[in-house]
Design a protein around this motif. Sequence first.
Motif, PDB file in Angstrom:
ATOM      1  N   ALA A 284       5.965   1.871  -4.768  1.00 37.78           N
ATOM      2  CA  ALA A 284       6.662   0.889  -3.941  1.00 37.78           C
ATOM      3  C   ALA A 284       7.139   1.478  -2.613  1.00 37.78           C
ATOM      4  N   GLU A 285       7.160   2.812  -2.498  1.00 40.61           N
ATOM      5  CA  GLU A 285       7.617   3.428  -1.252  1.00 40.61           C
ATOM      6  C   GLU A 285       6.659   3.095  -0.122  1.00 40.61           C
ATOM      7  N   GLU A 286       7.212   2.872   1.048  1.00 40.39           N
ATOM      8  CA  GLU A 286       6.412   2.481   2.199  1.00 40.39           C
ATOM      9  C   GLU A 286       5.607   3.666   2.729  1.00 40.39           C
ATOM     10  N   LEU A 287       4.353   3.404   3.075  1.00 43.35           N
ATOM     11  CA  LEU A 287       3.462   4.406   3.640  1.00 43.35           C
ATOM     12  C   LEU A 287       3.200   4.082   5.104  1.00 43.35           C
ATOM     13  N   PRO A 288       2.775   5.081   5.866  1.00 43.66           N
ATOM     14  CA  PRO A 288       2.395   4.787   7.258  1.00 43.66           C
ATOM     15  C   PRO A 288       1.238   3.787   7.288  1.00 43.66           C
ATOM     16  N   ALA A 289       1.143   3.022   8.348  1.00 43.91           N
ATOM     17  CA  ALA A 289       0.074   2.027   8.501  1.00 43.91           C
ATOM     18  C   ALA A 289      -1.288   2.699   8.346  1.00 43.91           C
ATOM     19  N   GLY A 290      -2.171   2.043   7.619  1.00 40.64           N
ATOM     20  CA  GLY A 290      -3.527   2.540   7.446  1.00 40.64           C
ATOM     21  C   GLY A 290      -3.725   3.453   6.249  1.00 40.64           C
TER      22      GLY A 290
END
Length: 153
Positions: A41-47
Amino acid sequence: MSERDEVFEFDEPILLALADSVQGPVPRPEVKAKLLARLSAEELPAGFSVRLAAEDDWQPHPVPGIRMKVLSVNHRSDYATLLLDVAPGTRFPAHHHDGDEECYVVSGSVMTVGRRLGPGDFIHADAGTHHEALWTDEGARVILVVPTSELRA
């Protein structure tokens, strides 16, 4: 800064060796599942996308003795990346490649095109090629990159 406060940086092989050396109780399956859900669920960098391993997401393969995990499907380029777990003694029948196929042996061995491929070995087959049956006596784990049409086969 004292010696005790020094920051140490380890390269990946050392980190993996340290992780392998850790001994202790194995977390209960529900604890592992909860942790993996939180990490996913942790946000990742775009792409970027991450697929965390889970023991319960193996899918059956049409060939008996093989199970697979679909690691990634790239619809834009029309290919899929699969992890195959092949049981000892499994034979994969002769087949034709409608698209390029790439196979990297992670562990075990596979006999194909008159050669034994072991850990770290790689084989590429062009679209339009055909080869006879392949097999493994000891079992194998392979990463396979195939056209998405192979997922429907």
